[in-house]
Design a protein around this motif. Structure first.
Motif, PDB file in Angstrom:
ATOM      1  N   TYR A   1      -5.504   8.156  11.475  1.00  0.00           N
ATOM      2  CA  TYR A   1      -5.086   9.299  10.679  1.00  0.00           C
ATOM      3  C   TYR A   1      -6.248   9.771   9.802  1.00  0.00           C
ATOM      4  CZ  TYR A   1      -2.711  11.632   6.747  1.00  0.00           C
ATOM      5  OH  TYR A   1      -2.324  12.505   5.761  1.00  0.00           O
ATOM      6  N   LYS A   2      -6.507  11.084   9.817  1.00  0.00           N
ATOM      7  CA  LYS A   2      -7.601  11.683   9.058  1.00  0.00           C
ATOM      8  C   LYS A   2      -8.918  10.972   9.350  1.00  0.00           C
ATOM      9  CE  LYS A   2      -5.125  13.911   5.281  1.00  0.00           C
ATOM     10  NZ  LYS A   2      -5.032  14.110   3.825  1.00  0.00           N
TER      11      LYS A   2
ATOM     12  N   GLY B   1      -9.703   9.209   3.510  1.00  0.00           N
ATOM     13  CA  GLY B   1      -8.298   8.850   3.645  1.00  0.00           C
ATOM     14  C   GLY B   1      -7.933   8.287   5.003  1.00  0.00           C
TER      15      GLY B   1
ATOM     16  N   GLU C   1       1.984  12.556   8.194  1.00  0.00           N
ATOM     17  CA  GLU C   1       2.126  13.169   6.869  1.00  0.00           C
ATOM     18  C   GLU C   1       3.592  13.415   6.544  1.00  0.00           C
ATOM     19  OE1 GLU C   1      -0.283  16.638   7.127  1.00  0.00           O
ATOM     20  OE2 GLU C   1      -2.171  15.540   6.894  1.00  0.00           O
TER      21      GLU C   1
ATOM     22  N   TYR D   1       5.167   9.797   5.880  1.00  0.00           N
ATOM     23  CA  TYR D   1       4.709   8.950   4.774  1.00  0.00           C
ATOM     24  C   TYR D   1       4.195   9.699   3.552  1.00  0.00           C
ATOM     25  CZ  TYR D   1       5.006   5.034   8.019  1.00  0.00           C
ATOM     26  OH  TYR D   1       5.461   4.072   8.896  1.00  0.00           O
ATOM     27  N   HIS D   2       3.884  10.990   3.694  1.00  0.00           N
ATOM     28  CA  HIS D   2       3.227  11.674   2.584  1.00  0.00           C
ATOM     29  C   HIS D   2       3.946  12.923   2.115  1.00  0.00           C
ATOM     30  CE1 HIS D   2      -0.137   8.982   3.149  1.00  0.00           C
ATOM     31  NE2 HIS D   2      -0.187   9.317   4.418  1.00  0.00           N
ATOM     32  N   SER D   3       5.146  13.215   2.645  1.00  0.00           N
ATOM     33  CA  SER D   3       5.894  14.376   2.164  1.00  0.00           C
ATOM     34  C   SER D   3       6.417  14.071   0.774  1.00  0.00           C
ATOM     35  CB  SER D   3       7.050  14.707   3.118  1.00  0.00           C
ATOM     36  OG  SER D   3       7.935  13.610   3.227  1.00  0.00           O
ATOM     37  N   ARG D   4       6.563  15.117  -0.016  1.00  0.00           N
ATOM     38  CA  ARG D   4       6.985  14.940  -1.408  1.00  0.00           C
ATOM     39  C   ARG D   4       8.400  15.458  -1.605  1.00  0.00           C
ATOM     40  NH1 ARG D   4       3.639  11.914  -1.238  1.00  0.00           N
ATOM     41  NH2 ARG D   4       1.671  11.764  -2.358  1.00  0.00           N
TER      42      ARG D   4
END
Length: 251
Positions: free
Chosen positions: A51-52, A57, A221, A224-227
């Motif tokens: 990832y990335k 990151g 994303e 694991y990274h949504s807000r």
């Protein structure tokens, strides 16, 4: 070390024989398969994905690709594969236009977790409207033949549309390589076409590989990274109920 690697689940769906198994094998092993087996139920391939990649990151994840059998005789048992899905690969045969049209039904099936509701047949449950109803709305309009592509606009799961058998499509002059899939447009999804016998079509650095990498990153994303917080870009139950009753009539 493997126990510490996070994973995401992507379901791979489409009509039987469109090339799902060949595609998943090519993505996972970077080599074609000459005699793909007939998928009964579901088979799972796992790929390590950075990832990335190349950024501070960067992190390694497991990409689980659940290759779901496309036989209509197994439809009632497929729902067990549609839980906790983080991404969807919609696969069609470029030489078979019907397989592309059927992607809408496959998307509805995945989002509905395999369950359809016959509103005209008395299987309507008003309690279903208590939550987000995008899945039900999608399947409902397909059922009635009153399909509205805007219903796909609120789907939050990342989607990729892949056309296989590009070699056969060229021979049949069935689809231009530059043609844009209507399903991809409706879903706001990216897409690519390929011949699963050609490793170069998905080799590192190729356009297809870049698109696939971005798709995997988007799935991660989203997982694991949504807000949380706010309704920006999100359809609330009230909004969806208003849109449903505005655009349809139930006798």
């Amino acid at each position: 070390m493997a126990a510490n690697i996070d994973k995401v689940k992507i379901v791979v769906v489409g009509d039987s024989g469109v090339g799902k198994t060949s595609l998943v094998h090519l993505i996972s092993h970077q080599q074609p398969t000459n005699n793909p087996p007939y998928t009964i139920g579901c088979s799972v391939e796992v790929k390590l994905h950075d990832y990335k990649a190349g950024t501070p990151g960067e992190k390694t994840f497991f990409i689980e690709m659940w290759d779901v059998g496309g036989s209509t005789s197994h439809r009632n048992s497929r729902s067990i594969f549609y839980h906790s899905v983080h991404g969807i690969l919609l696969v069609h045969d470029l030489s078979n236009r019907k397989s592309h049209q059927n992607l809408r039904k496959w998307l509805a099936e995945v989002i509905n977790k395999g369950h359809t509701k016959d509103f005209n047949g008395g299987d309507y449950d008003p309690e279903l409207f208590a939550g987000i109803q995008i899945p039900i709305m999608v399947d409902f309009f397909i059922y009635r033949g009153d399909y509205d592509p805007e219903l796909f606009a609120g789907i939050q799961i990342p989607i990729m549309v892949v056309g296989c058998k590009a070699d056969q499509a060229q021979n049949l002059r069935d689809k231009s390589p530059s043609a844009r899939s209507s399903v991809a447009e409706e879903c706001g999804a990216d897409e690519f076409n390929l011949d699963c016998h050609q490793v170069k079509h998905i080799s590192p650095g190729s356009t297809n590989a870049v698109k696939l990498t971005k798709f995997f990153d988007k799935v991660i994303e989203r997982r694991y990274h949504s807000r949380e917080g706010g309704n920006q870009g999100h359809i609330t139950p009230t909004m969806e109920r208003k849109r449903f009753f505005k655009t349809s009539h139930i006798d």
